[in-house]
Design a protein around this motif. Structure first.
Motif, mmCIF file in Angstrom:
data_model
loop_
_atom_site.group_PDB
_atom_site.id
_atom_site.type_symbol
_atom_site.label_atom_id
_atom_site.label_comp_id
_atom_site.label_asym_id
_atom_site.label_seq_id
_atom_site.Cartn_x
_atom_site.Cartn_y
_atom_site.Cartn_z
ATOM 1 N N GLU A 1 0.802 -1.224 0.000
ATOM 2 C CA GLU A 1 0.000 0.000 0.000
ATOM 3 C C GLU A 1 0.833 1.271 0.000
ATOM 4 O OE1 GLU A 1 -2.866 -0.238 3.204
ATOM 5 O OE2 GLU A 1 -2.999 -2.386 2.862
ATOM 6 N N GLU A 2 2.032 1.187 0.534
ATOM 7 C CA GLU A 2 2.907 2.355 0.533
ATOM 8 C C GLU A 2 4.345 1.864 0.363
ATOM 9 O OE1 GLU A 2 2.238 5.220 3.609
ATOM 10 O OE2 GLU A 2 0.105 5.359 3.110
ATOM 11 N N LEU A 3 5.164 2.712 -0.218
ATOM 12 C CA LEU A 3 6.559 2.372 -0.492
ATOM 13 C C LEU A 3 7.459 3.504 -0.017
ATOM 14 C CD1 LEU A 3 8.883 0.859 -2.042
ATOM 15 C CD2 LEU A 3 8.137 2.098 -4.095
ATOM 16 N N TYR A 4 8.375 3.182 0.884
ATOM 17 C CA TYR A 4 9.357 4.164 1.339
ATOM 18 C C TYR A 4 10.737 3.708 0.869
ATOM 19 C CZ TYR A 4 5.968 6.373 4.506
ATOM 20 O OH TYR A 4 4.888 7.040 5.026
ATOM 21 N N VAL A 5 11.415 4.571 0.126
ATOM 22 C CA VAL A 5 12.740 4.231 -0.381
ATOM 23 C C VAL A 5 13.778 5.100 0.334
ATOM 24 C CG1 VAL A 5 14.235 4.152 -2.408
ATOM 25 C CG2 VAL A 5 11.782 3.668 -2.643
ATOM 26 N N LYS B 1 1.092 5.194 -2.703
ATOM 27 C CA LYS B 1 1.994 6.282 -2.366
ATOM 28 C C LYS B 1 3.413 5.757 -2.307
ATOM 29 C CE LYS B 1 3.178 7.762 1.549
ATOM 30 N NZ LYS B 1 3.417 8.285 2.895
ATOM 31 N N GLY B 2 4.347 6.492 -2.831
ATOM 32 C CA GLY B 2 5.749 6.112 -2.738
ATOM 33 C C GLY B 2 6.594 7.356 -2.644
ATOM 34 N N VAL B 3 7.635 7.308 -1.845
ATOM 35 C CA VAL B 3 8.486 8.485 -1.708
ATOM 36 C C VAL B 3 9.890 8.054 -1.291
ATOM 37 C CG1 VAL B 3 7.877 8.956 0.723
ATOM 38 C CG2 VAL B 3 8.544 10.845 -0.763
ATOM 39 N N ARG B 4 10.875 8.851 -1.680
ATOM 40 C CA ARG B 4 12.257 8.605 -1.281
ATOM 41 C C ARG B 4 12.625 9.522 -0.116
ATOM 42 N NH1 ARG B 4 17.157 11.632 -3.980
ATOM 43 N NH2 ARG B 4 18.761 11.113 -2.463
ATOM 44 N N LEU B 5 13.334 8.965 0.853
ATOM 45 C CA LEU B 5 13.836 9.755 1.975
ATOM 46 C C LEU B 5 15.350 9.764 1.944
ATOM 47 C CD1 LEU B 5 10.939 8.707 2.916
ATOM 48 C CD2 LEU B 5 11.693 9.415 5.166
ATOM 49 N N GLU B 6 15.912 10.898 2.347
ATOM 50 C CA GLU B 6 17.384 11.018 2.370
ATOM 51 C C GLU B 6 17.837 11.716 3.643
ATOM 52 O OE1 GLU B 6 21.048 13.112 2.279
ATOM 53 O OE2 GLU B 6 19.370 14.235 1.448
ATOM 54 N N GLY C 1 22.974 8.774 -11.927
ATOM 55 C CA GLY C 1 22.134 9.647 -12.749
ATOM 56 C C GLY C 1 20.652 9.345 -12.665
ATOM 57 N N GLN C 2 20.216 8.825 -11.520
ATOM 58 C CA GLN C 2 18.789 8.526 -11.379
ATOM 59 C C GLN C 2 18.264 9.073 -10.052
ATOM 60 O OE1 GLN C 2 16.522 6.416 -13.678
ATOM 61 N NE2 GLN C 2 15.457 8.000 -12.544
ATOM 62 N N THR C 3 17.316 9.981 -10.138
ATOM 63 C CA THR C 3 16.565 10.426 -8.961
ATOM 64 C C THR C 3 15.157 9.856 -9.099
ATOM 65 O OG1 THR C 3 15.928 12.448 -10.103
ATOM 66 C CG2 THR C 3 17.918 12.546 -8.739
ATOM 67 N N HIS C 4 14.208 10.348 -8.295
ATOM 68 C CA HIS C 4 12.797 9.960 -8.454
ATOM 69 C C HIS C 4 12.663 8.438 -8.312
ATOM 70 C CE1 HIS C 4 8.939 11.456 -10.705
ATOM 71 N NE2 HIS C 4 8.756 11.319 -9.414
ATOM 72 N N LEU C 5 13.235 7.905 -7.244
ATOM 73 C CA LEU C 5 13.406 6.459 -7.127
ATOM 74 C C LEU C 5 12.129 5.684 -6.806
ATOM 75 C CD1 LEU C 5 16.793 6.188 -5.243
ATOM 76 C CD2 LEU C 5 16.332 6.633 -7.630
ATOM 77 N N ALA C 6 11.193 6.321 -6.115
ATOM 78 C CA ALA C 6 9.986 5.571 -5.735
ATOM 79 C C ALA C 6 9.224 5.079 -6.967
ATOM 80 C CB ALA C 6 9.106 6.399 -4.801
ATOM 81 N N PRO C 7 8.968 5.973 -7.954
ATOM 82 C CA PRO C 7 8.306 5.455 -9.167
ATOM 83 C C PRO C 7 9.160 4.432 -9.910
ATOM 84 C CG PRO C 7 8.201 7.856 -9.090
ATOM 85 C CD PRO C 7 9.128 7.432 -7.990
ATOM 86 N N THR C 8 10.472 4.618 -9.893
ATOM 87 C CA THR C 8 11.363 3.680 -10.582
ATOM 88 C C THR C 8 11.169 2.269 -10.029
ATOM 89 O OG1 THR C 8 12.978 5.479 -10.599
ATOM 90 C CG2 THR C 8 13.776 3.323 -11.257
#
Lengths: 388, 388
Positions: free
Chosen positions: A45-49, A78-83, A59-66
């Motif tokens: 249901e949710e994805l945290y990267v 919902k998906g989002v990358r955290l740093e 050379g790749q950002t926007h990792l959650a959709p990837t």
């Protein structure tokens, strides 16, 4: 608030993967965790990267959709990358834990990943340095071995201790890694090896430093409601967590750079939430990006008095069969440190220990703790797990 | 679940700031929001930073501790950076909203920031392109104007419409920006200007494209408990939100690239949570990184039928005094698009509208919606606000 369980874990071998992109590694770890949890990618249901710098490494950002696409999830979750530098996936795991706890989702995939060896070492060093203060500190030429060399020097001056003590930490973690086929350096080292190795940043030599690594680690978190419907059993519960940050620049910290304030704050929060004492903890994973960091962690977490953490390995106490097993998978030092994967990688080892599936199994382990640090200690997350 | 209010907002001028780093911009926006909320930096309990690629733009990652230090917060709060390309700070705002709603914190600062003009245009274009698929699409040479040119071409083929219609969207947004001193291009343009401008990626010309910008935007979210104790009044409530992702590669989307599925999914979730209908919405901010994207948003959000969104500006309906005011601050097109700041920047405009403080004030606005997109539509977040 709901109870939160780790239903599945997955990890790749940490090390050099010249034939794989971060996407290959991410999918490998995620599919293992999904399989282990006995769910389908479409149940997520949710994805945290958690990822530090794949934009600079590959050379790749926007990792959650990837990763969403590569896993074939197909339900617009919902998906989002955290740093947060080297604590990126620890923070991802903490946010995911809070999401399930609050009832926002019943099934959440947390993934940590970093593919670093696509770049040469000087470039990697420069990319890692961006986690330090680019205005007030990096222009001096400092890089991360330098930050931790300063901390080690300050520690030696304040409390004593020596390179022999640091060597014992490295020897212990390599000993643990020697039984872990997923470790980057599954080999024992001797004190002679340690002292023969080149100096990196006085007093830290090669064997004080974690390596440059590729790797990924994943965990599936589920709510207690979902767990009741699951055909799987043997869950591990997350019973407490805490996260905190402080000033990025080491020079702007509290007077004492031998104490990791965010580690102390995060663990205090985590213990309060978990309603347990330090004595209840059977096994821990701490962020030993450099040997000195393991000692600083043990003291900042409150497991050792100030000035005594550095002797723990030499005294045999932090071996898997010692009184406080630390980094039983080999730690960042010998297991490897693909920075964005490290936090979830720690959770994987704790879960294995609590399930009785570890390579260096701590007998009867019921409660485990992980502490994942970013930068020179500017951010930190602590999570506490219990066998159900 | 608790009610969540926006207690304070702050924004910098969007545009070129050669004399400022992203840290200067971040502090400026944050301190405005903190002042507007009538709190002190030390009241903040959590910090969410939305940023796309400051590591590549200015060599700085690990932004939460950076900004924490610059604001002088000093209480080891939780802080983390979120990244979903151009939707980075929209996702940060959504996570912050969920944190307050769940009761994890009473006072949360959300900051969006990007300083892009430190790099030259070809480098910026390359950095932005990392938000597209680096394995399956970028090797063809495509960049973001190219992605949206494909979408515009597909739209024209499927529904009709022309560059004249796109021109009217640009003219409307520049008209709105002409009254907004914080906009990067606060000037009106004519249809002659539009057609005289160089082509960027057929059928998109210069005036179809949002500019390269520096800027920051911030918001202070508080719980209803905290609001009761506050001496401030005139809050805006966040009444619903939704976020979703789909495959990164445009070529891997559902058959129809003229429909933004994550926008539709996010808005459906947001409307359900807000318990209102589309007709209740008085003003909206959508992600017009390119003119065609505004039309696609209006349709994917369900405000216009498929094939009709492109005529909305030409018909005068999306002007601030029209039946559905859209991008009343000038939109990304004319206000500017410092990518990490854009999502919170939208929220700032909606809050201004609902407080009656906007430069192009929509009379009697009570409910506003924002839709912030990442990449070529692979991620999207929708939030709905109501005047209290």
């Amino acid at each position: 608030m709901k109870k939160v369980f780790v239903a599945g874990i997955g990890i790749t071998k940490f090390g050099k993967h010249p034939d794989k992109t971060f996407r290959d590694l991410a999918v490998e770890a995620a599919m293992k965790a999904i399989g282990d949890a006995n769910i389908s990618p479409r149940d997520i249901e949710e994805l945290y990267v958690g990822n530090f710098a794949q934009g600079m490494f590959e050379g790749q950002t926007h990792l959650a959709p990837t990763i969403y696409g590569d896993l074939g999830i197909r339900s617009n979750i919902k998906g989002v990358r955290l740093e947060n530098a080297c604590a990126s996936s620890g923070f991802a795991l903490y946010e995911a834990y809070r999401a399930v706890k609050a009832g926002y989702a019943d099934v959440v995939l947390v993934l940590g990943v970093e593919k670093m060896t696509a770049q040469k070492t000087p470039v990697v060093t420069k990319i890692l340095a961006t986690a330090g203060d680019a205005i007030y500190e990096l222009p001096t030429g400092i890089t991360f071995p330098g930050y931790f060399a300063l901390m080690a020097t300050a520690y030696f001056q304040k409390y004593g201790g020596s390179r022999e003590d640091l060597a014992e930490i490295a020897i212990k973690n390599h000993y643990h890694a020697s039984n872990n086929p997923y470790a980057q350096y599954p080999k024992k080292i001797t004190i002679e090896d340690y002292f023969k190795a080149p100096m990196i940043a006085e007093p830290l030599g090669l064997y004080d430093c974690s390596p440059i690594s590729d790797g990924a680690a994943a965990a599936v978190l589920i709510s207690e409601d979902y767990a009741k419907k699951s055909s799987k059993d043997g869950f591990v519960e997350i019973i407490g967590g805490g996260a905190s940050v402080t000033n990025l620049a080491l020079s702007e910290r509290a007077e004492d750079i031998t104490f990791l304030e965010p580690v102390a704050v995060s663990s205090e929060k985590a213990f309060k939430e978990a309603k347990i004492d330090k004595d209840d903890v059977d096994v821990i994973e701490v962020h030993d990006c450099f040997t000195i960091a393991e000692a600083l962690h043990l003291e900042s977490l409150g497991f050792y008095k100030r000035g005594e953490g550095i002797k723990a390995a030499a005294n045999g106490e932090t071996y898997y069969d010692g009184k406080l097993p630390v980094n039983t998978d080999g730690g960042l030092k010998a297991k490897g440190h693909p920075v964005g994967a490290t936090g979830v990688g720690m959770a994987v080892e704790i879960v294995k220990q609590l399930r009785g599936e570890a390579y260096n199994q701590v007998e009867g382990a019921e409660i485990g703790l992980m502490s994942n640090m970013g930068g020179s200690g500017a951010s930190n997350v602590v999570l506490i797990f219990r066998r159900v």
